[in-house]
Design an enzyme around this catalytic site. Structure first.
Site, PDB file in Angstrom:
ATOM      1  N   ASP A  25      11.059   8.741  34.577  1.00  0.00           N
ATOM      2  CA  ASP A  25      10.636   9.071  33.221  1.00  0.00           C
ATOM      3  C   ASP A  25      11.511   8.362  32.197  1.00  0.00           C
ATOM      4  O   ASP A  25      11.262   8.452  30.988  1.00  0.00           O
ATOM      5  CB  ASP A  25      10.600  10.578  32.988  1.00  0.00           C
ATOM      6  N   THR A  26      12.497   7.593  32.659  1.00  0.00           N
ATOM      7  CA  THR A  26      13.207   6.666  31.770  1.00  0.00           C
ATOM      8  C   THR A  26      12.244   5.628  31.196  1.00  0.00           C
ATOM      9  O   THR A  26      12.601   4.921  30.246  1.00  0.00           O
ATOM     10  CB  THR A  26      14.325   5.941  32.526  1.00  0.00           C
ATOM     11  N   ASP A  64       9.091  10.188  39.434  1.00  0.00           N
ATOM     12  CA  ASP A  64       9.619  11.339  38.705  1.00  0.00           C
ATOM     13  C   ASP A  64       8.508  12.325  38.351  1.00  0.00           C
ATOM     14  O   ASP A  64       7.382  11.922  38.011  1.00  0.00           O
ATOM     15  CB  ASP A  64      10.269  10.877  37.401  1.00  0.00           C
ATOM     16  N   GLU A  96      14.346  17.439  38.436  1.00  0.00           N
ATOM     17  CA  GLU A  96      15.683  17.798  37.996  1.00  0.00           C
ATOM     18  C   GLU A  96      15.936  19.283  38.152  1.00  0.00           C
ATOM     19  O   GLU A  96      15.029  20.107  38.032  1.00  0.00           O
ATOM     20  CB  GLU A  96      15.869  17.405  36.522  1.00  0.00           C
ATOM     21  N   GLU A 162      24.186  12.401  38.544  1.00  0.00           N
ATOM     22  CA  GLU A 162      24.320  11.568  37.349  1.00  0.00           C
ATOM     23  C   GLU A 162      25.454  12.050  36.453  1.00  0.00           C
ATOM     24  O   GLU A 162      25.535  13.233  36.105  1.00  0.00           O
ATOM     25  CB  GLU A 162      23.010  11.555  36.551  1.00  0.00           C
TER      26      GLU A 162
END
Length: 245
Positions: A25-26, A64, A96, A162
């Site tokens: 999703d970056t 993602d 996440e 991360e």
């Protein structure tokens, strides 16, 4: 492991030996111009997943699950993960969170969908975290380790770490049987991931500490576009060699 959002780039990275490609999703920031990953939707991401899969021959393609596509529970997570596999052709999904998303992870694994977890700096929660800050210092490191162990027990086959201290990255990596994938988590993780535009120097401005630029494509592309514009203005392009007869 590198990010990828289109077929051409996926082909280059795949041939270069990337073992896995993340359609992240970056893409909100790297492709769509969003200020964060939060606005990205399934409708935007699924076509990118499909493109990367088409451009890939050997790398594992992980997709993602965007913000708002799994937080309400296992059923929502399953519906959207199935879309990534059926419509996009991905071989795995990433989401996440730690213990809060264990029901979702368990449901996906039970349905035969490989899952990658993501702990530490979780960009979808950037507003709750107060910005891009290192996570897992002090007692928070113990909680992150417990989250990682919970993801492993739920069936996740890997965990992204991360922006956590290197010592915590090492501690989690030696505590898990499944691989860790670091991004700003030190050298002791089992694998590393980077946004490909950061690696290639296509992004400009201040970069996170963990970014290493292996090329400077922003300058190369800008120079090529400037030369092209100059030749068009001077009527030096197209020449006879570039003209149909």
């Amino acid at each position: 492991m590198l990010t990828s959002y289109d077929a051409l780039t996926a082909g280059v990275l795949d041939q270069a030996g990337a073992r896995a490609l993340l359609v992240g999703d970056t893409s909100g920031e790297m492709v769509l111009g969003d200020p964060s990953t939060v606005p990205v939707t399934m409708e935007q991401l699924v076509p990118m997943v499909r493109a990367v899969v088409r451009g890939t021959r050997t790398a594992l393609v992980v997709a993602d699950l965007p913000f708002g596509t799994y937080q309400s529970g296992p059923r929502q997570a399953l519906v959207n993960a199935v879309r990534h596999l059926k419509e996009g052709g991905a071989q795995a999904v990433k989401l996440e969170g730690g213990r809060a998303v264990i029901p979702q992870v368990s449901a996906l694994v039970a349905a035969g969908i490989p899952v990658v977890g993501h702990l530490g700096l979780t960009p979808q929660s950037i507003h709750a975290l107060g910005g891009h800050r290192v996570q897992g210092r002090g007692g928070a490191g113990d909680r992150l380790l417990e989250d990682a162990l919970a993801l492993e027990r739920a069936g996740a086959f890997a965990v992204v770490l991360e922006a956590v201290p290197a010592e915590l990255g090492r501690r989690v990596s030696v505590s898990l049987r499944i691989p860790t994938v670091g991004i700003g988590a030190g050298p002791d993780c089992d694998a590393q991931i980077m946004v490909w535009q950061d690696l290639a120097g296509l992004t400009t401005g201040r970069a996170p500490r963990f970014v290493k630029r292996y090329a400077h494509l922003a300058g190369t592309l800008g120079d090529a576009a400037d030369r092209y514009a100059g030749e068009v203005a001077a009527v030096r392009y197209p020449e006879r060699a570039h003209t149909s007869v």
